[in-house]
Write a protein that holds these residues in place. Structure first.
Motif, PDB file in Angstrom:
ATOM      1  N   THR A  34       0.830  -1.206   0.000  1.00 56.14           N
ATOM      2  CA  THR A  34       0.000   0.000   0.000  1.00 56.14           C
ATOM      3  C   THR A  34       0.862   1.252   0.000  1.00 56.14           C
ATOM      4  O   THR A  34       0.592   2.210  -0.726  1.00 56.14           O
ATOM      5  N   LEU A  35       1.919   1.267   0.798  1.00 56.83           N
ATOM      6  CA  LEU A  35       2.800   2.431   0.865  1.00 56.83           C
ATOM      7  C   LEU A  35       3.478   2.702  -0.468  1.00 56.83           C
ATOM      8  O   LEU A  35       3.803   3.848  -0.794  1.00 56.83           O
ATOM      9  N   CYS A  36       3.716   1.638  -1.252  1.00 63.16           N
ATOM     10  CA  CYS A  36       4.371   1.793  -2.554  1.00 63.16           C
ATOM     11  C   CYS A  36       3.365   1.977  -3.696  1.00 63.16           C
ATOM     12  O   CYS A  36       3.778   2.119  -4.853  1.00 63.16           O
ATOM     13  N   GLY A  37       2.093   1.922  -3.389  1.00 60.47           N
ATOM     14  CA  GLY A  37       1.094   2.120  -4.430  1.00 60.47           C
ATOM     15  C   GLY A  37       0.791   0.886  -5.251  1.00 60.47           C
ATOM     16  O   GLY A  37       0.126   0.979  -6.283  1.00 60.47           O
ATOM     17  N   LEU A  38       1.250  -0.276  -4.813  1.00 56.40           N
ATOM     18  CA  LEU A  38       0.954  -1.505  -5.546  1.00 56.40           C
ATOM     19  C   LEU A  38      -0.486  -1.953  -5.314  1.00 56.40           C
ATOM     20  O   LEU A  38      -1.019  -2.756  -6.078  1.00 56.40           O
ATOM     21  N   GLN A  39      -1.079  -1.464  -4.244  1.00 54.71           N
ATOM     22  CA  GLN A  39      -2.513  -1.640  -4.055  1.00 54.71           C
ATOM     23  C   GLN A  39      -3.040  -0.425  -3.303  1.00 54.71           C
ATOM     24  O   GLN A  39      -2.296   0.265  -2.601  1.00 54.71           O
ATOM     25  N   LYS A  40      -4.330  -0.162  -3.461  1.00 53.21           N
ATOM     26  CA  LYS A  40      -4.935   1.042  -2.903  1.00 53.21           C
ATOM     27  C   LYS A  40      -5.431   0.777  -1.482  1.00 53.21           C
ATOM     28  O   LYS A  40      -5.922  -0.301  -1.176  1.00 53.21           O
ATOM     29  N   GLU A  41      -5.282   1.765  -0.619  1.00 50.83           N
ATOM     30  CA  GLU A  41      -5.796   1.649   0.730  1.00 50.83           C
ATOM     31  C   GLU A  41      -7.327   1.644   0.717  1.00 50.83           C
ATOM     32  O   GLU A  41      -7.958   2.170  -0.208  1.00 50.83           O
ATOM     33  N   LEU A  42      -7.916   1.064   1.748  1.00 52.00           N
ATOM     34  CA  LEU A  42      -9.369   1.067   1.873  1.00 52.00           C
ATOM     35  C   LEU A  42      -9.862   2.383   2.461  1.00 52.00           C
ATOM     36  O   LEU A  42     -10.963   2.848   2.156  1.00 52.00           O
TER      37      LEU A  42
END
Length: 470
Positions: A309-317
């Motif tokens: 999430t911190l690297c932008g590989l997946q989006k936070e909820l």
């Protein structure tokens, strides 16, 4: 039970022999630990025992290997499945199914066992290994440690005479390592023969009967566990080995008071794969330039999901992520942070270690290629400079990925289990690299279960729980 008699082996395409005149006898019921610097040939020995060498991995071999009197050249690996069960260093490489239940019973189905026998063994495996929480789960949703547990369970269900485990603790948290220790004691009490390739030695104290130290494909020395336990900490370090006693994690969890802007800050962050079902929520923390901060927590608690999430590989909820005081959306975070993944195979793309590191310089204004040689020297990778990354051992791949991160021009560096599969010497090299990067002003997050590493380099830790954290 196992007789390796004057075996030399060289993988096809390798520049030198991976094993040289190797001799090892293991009687029935003995637990033998193979240890030594990454790349010394430990995994090669495990492949001799389960007959993947010479039947699967091509190369030149001399000498003989026999299992319970059977020459492995005369029998295929699958024909040894009643006698030998293997848990590989990367459990993903031995999975055939999509869910945990199917994976546990796959070997039994493949052998054509009657349904009632399979069901009884499946239920016995779940009960004795205490893995009720891992029933009927998608394998892709599991943490690295949970995958390793399922790999062990799939072998345990087959009830082999010999267990071969390659770096079984590399991705496990301290509680899971204690559970692994319980499982090893369980199969040892059943009279099973156990061969473990491992760098972490402390959890094997009281289980191992013999410690075999390897160096550059040769057997350097073999000690009984009793003799090995007589060595002091300094003598063990001189052998290049990890501690034989556990290292306690004694680091603060409070953020220091500073006036400067944090390099990374998260506010009320909620992470996971679907709304309404977060892995972690209410995450709040700050990381400052020049800090090395550990991220700790149990397997499956969301540490790797946080890194992604911190690297932008997946989006936070839900929640916000700030870099240098500015709120950065997921799509732009890849420019601000670089992640070294738990499995380096995902991040190695070129034909040589040198080219891999050179690729990392492409995003820097200055492209001083001397930096590459400096990193190679510091990470003990210079002899492998022209080797294809996929031909390296697990520990060598890990160090290559860390070298790439060291050359990236980003504000924040995140390392997910950077010392899994690394011996003491190379753990020290990684620690040195991370300290150097922090002195250059990098903010560094280290996700790790390696207390020995965390105590060397971190000033504090962030503890992630399965539901809430701050």
């Amino acid at each position: 039970m196992i007789n390796i008699d004057h075996v030399s082996f060289q993988y096809s395409g390798a520049e030198r022999e991976n094993l040289q005149d190797f001799i090892l006898q293991i009687p029935k019921g003995e637990c033998v630990v193979l240890t030594g610097e990454s790349g010394c040939g430990k995994t090669c020995v495990t492949r001799l025992i389960n007959a993947l060498i010479p039947h699967f991995y091509e190369g030149e071999m001399s000498g003989t290997v026999s299992i319970d009197g059977i020459d492995t050249r005369d029998i295929q690996p699958h024909e040894l499945s009643d006698k030998i069960g293997s848990v590989f260093q990367n459990p993903r490489s031995q999975f055939f199914s999509l869910d945990t239940d199917s994976e546990i019973v796959f070997g039994m189905e493949n052998k054509g066992m009657p349904y009632q026998t399979m069901l009884a063994r499946y239920q016995q495996t779940i009960k004795e290994l205490h893995i009720e929480k891992l029933r009927d789960r998608n394998l892709f949703d599991l943490s690295g440690g949970q995958k390793q547990t399922i790999a062990f369970a799939s072998v345990y269900a087959l009830n082999p005479d010999v267990f071969v485990l390659d770096e079984p603790s590399s991705n496990l948290d301290p509680d899971a390592i204690q559970e692994l220790r319980r499982l090893l004691l369980l199969i040892k009490a059943q009279g099973k023969t156990i061969i473990i390739s491992e760098h972490r030695l402390y959890f094997l104290n009281g289980i191992a009967d013999r410690i075999v130290l390897m160096e550059q494909g040769k057997l350097k020395q073999s000690r009984t566990a009793k003799d090995f336990s007589m060595l002091n900490a300094e003598q063990i370090k001189k052998l290049g080995l990890r501690s034989y006693t556990p290292t306690k994690l004694n680091l603060p969890e409070l953020t220091p008071t500073r006036n400067d802007t944090p390099a990374l800050e998260v506010k009320d962050l909620e992470i996971g794969y679907e709304k309404g079902n977060p892995i972690v929520k209410h995450l709040n923390f700050r990381i400052y330039s020049g800090e090395i901060v550990g991220v700790v927590g149990k397997n499956g608690c969301g540490k790797t999901t946080l890194a992604r999430t911190l690297c932008g590989l997946q989006k936070e909820l839900y929640g916000e992520v700030f870099y240098s005081g500015s709120k950065i959306p997921a799509k732009r975070r890849i420019q601000k942070a670089y992640l070294v993944m738990q499995d380096p195979d995902y991040q190695l793309f070129t034909d040589s270690v040198y080219q891999e590191l050179k690729l990392a310089l492409s995003d820097r204004k200055e492209q001083d290629e001397n930096l590459i040689d400096n990193i190679l020297e510091e990470l003990n990778l210079m002899p492998y400079k022209e080797r294809h990354p996929m031909s390296l051992s697990g520990g060598q791949k890990q160090r290559t990925a860390i070298g790439v991160a060291a050359l990236r021009d980003t504000e924040v560096l995140i390392f997910d289990e950077p010392t899994s599969g690394l011996d003491y010497k190379n753990m020290e090299s990684v620690a040195s690299i991370l300290r150097t990067l922090s002195k250059r002003g990098k903010a560094i997050l280290v996700i790790s279960h390696d207390n020995e590493l965390l105590m060397k380099i971190c000033s504090r830790v962030i503890r992630v729980d399965e539901t809430t954290s701050s």
